[in-house]
Design an enzyme around this catalytic site. Structure first.
Site, mmCIF file in Angstrom:
data_model
loop_
_atom_site.group_PDB
_atom_site.id
_atom_site.type_symbol
_atom_site.label_atom_id
_atom_site.label_comp_id
_atom_site.label_asym_id
_atom_site.label_seq_id
_atom_site.Cartn_x
_atom_site.Cartn_y
_atom_site.Cartn_z
ATOM 1 N N GLU A 49 -3.700 12.325 -38.814
ATOM 2 C CA GLU A 49 -2.872 13.284 -38.504
ATOM 3 C C GLU A 49 -3.204 13.411 -37.588
ATOM 4 O O GLU A 49 -2.170 13.385 -36.919
ATOM 5 C CB GLU A 49 -3.648 14.447 -39.334
ATOM 6 C CG GLU A 49 -2.811 14.609 -41.056
ATOM 7 C CD GLU A 49 -1.507 14.480 -41.490
ATOM 8 O OE1 GLU A 49 -0.884 14.853 -40.907
ATOM 9 O OE2 GLU A 49 -1.981 13.616 -42.368
ATOM 10 N N ASN A 53 0.433 13.440 -34.706
ATOM 11 C CA ASN A 53 0.927 14.722 -33.600
ATOM 12 C C ASN A 53 0.810 14.256 -32.565
ATOM 13 O O ASN A 53 1.964 14.831 -32.004
ATOM 14 C CB ASN A 53 0.025 15.846 -33.625
ATOM 15 C CG ASN A 53 -0.281 16.665 -35.099
ATOM 16 O OD1 ASN A 53 0.946 16.592 -36.120
ATOM 17 N ND2 ASN A 53 -1.446 17.637 -35.159
ATOM 18 N N ARG A 111 8.693 17.055 -41.092
ATOM 19 C CA ARG A 111 8.094 17.408 -41.761
ATOM 20 C C ARG A 111 7.082 18.428 -42.261
ATOM 21 O O ARG A 111 7.819 18.874 -42.229
ATOM 22 C CB ARG A 111 7.648 17.292 -39.903
ATOM 23 C CG ARG A 111 8.229 15.830 -38.869
ATOM 24 C CD ARG A 111 6.871 15.418 -38.174
ATOM 25 N NE ARG A 111 7.551 13.729 -38.510
ATOM 26 C CZ ARG A 111 7.529 12.856 -38.543
ATOM 27 N NH1 ARG A 111 6.039 12.705 -39.838
ATOM 28 N NH2 ARG A 111 7.443 11.561 -37.954
#
Length: 149
Positions: A49, A53, A111
């Site tokens: 994650e 990002n 997203r």
């Protein structure tokens, strides 16, 4: 006697396929602590994650992504693992808002806005610092083997 402390550094272009390298490096680094499958999955997901990002949000232009870098530090202190993910991208305007569940700056790209929520759920501690135009740093910590203590 084995070394209780260790630090490994990984730097790679901010392109999507490199996320899996950061994830697998986390698994390899963590394996020496004999984690449970759940602990291993938690750390790998959090790393995934954080790196995703950086790749998706820090650098806007595709050509920029190939030139720009994501840096990951894997640090072990006894049974604690610390993972730091850094980029030198555009930064986050409002970190507190960005960490709210379902907040996303890219709704057209489908997203979910759950990246920081997953990091916080899977790690013991998550700290995010960011400066506009200078980049973002995510520091995540987890103690491995808490159930054994």
């Amino acid at each position: 006697m084995r070394n209780e402390n260790n630090k490994v550094y990984l730097k790679f272009p901010a392109i999507t396929e490199n996320e899996r390298i950061a994830r697998m490096m986390a698994a390899a680094f963590l394996s020496g602590l004999n984690p449970t499958i759940e602990e291993m999955d938690d750390v790998k997901t959090a790393v995934s994650e954080a790196v995703t990002n950086s790749i998706i949000h820090a650098y806007e232009e595709e050509a920029e992504k190939e030139k720009c870098q994501v840096e990951v530090w894997y640090i072990k202190r006894g049974r604690e693992i610390e993972i730091e993910v850094r980029d030198q991208g555009k930064g986050i305007e409002d970190v507190k808002q960005a960490m709210e569940p379902l907040f996303t700056t890219k709704p057209k790209e489908e997203r979910s806005g759950m990246g920081f929520s997953f990091m916080k759920a899977f790690m013991d501690q998550v700290e995010v610092t960011s400066a506009l135009g200078k980049g973002t740093k995510v520091v995540m910590k987890k103690t491995i083997g808490k159930q054994e203590v």
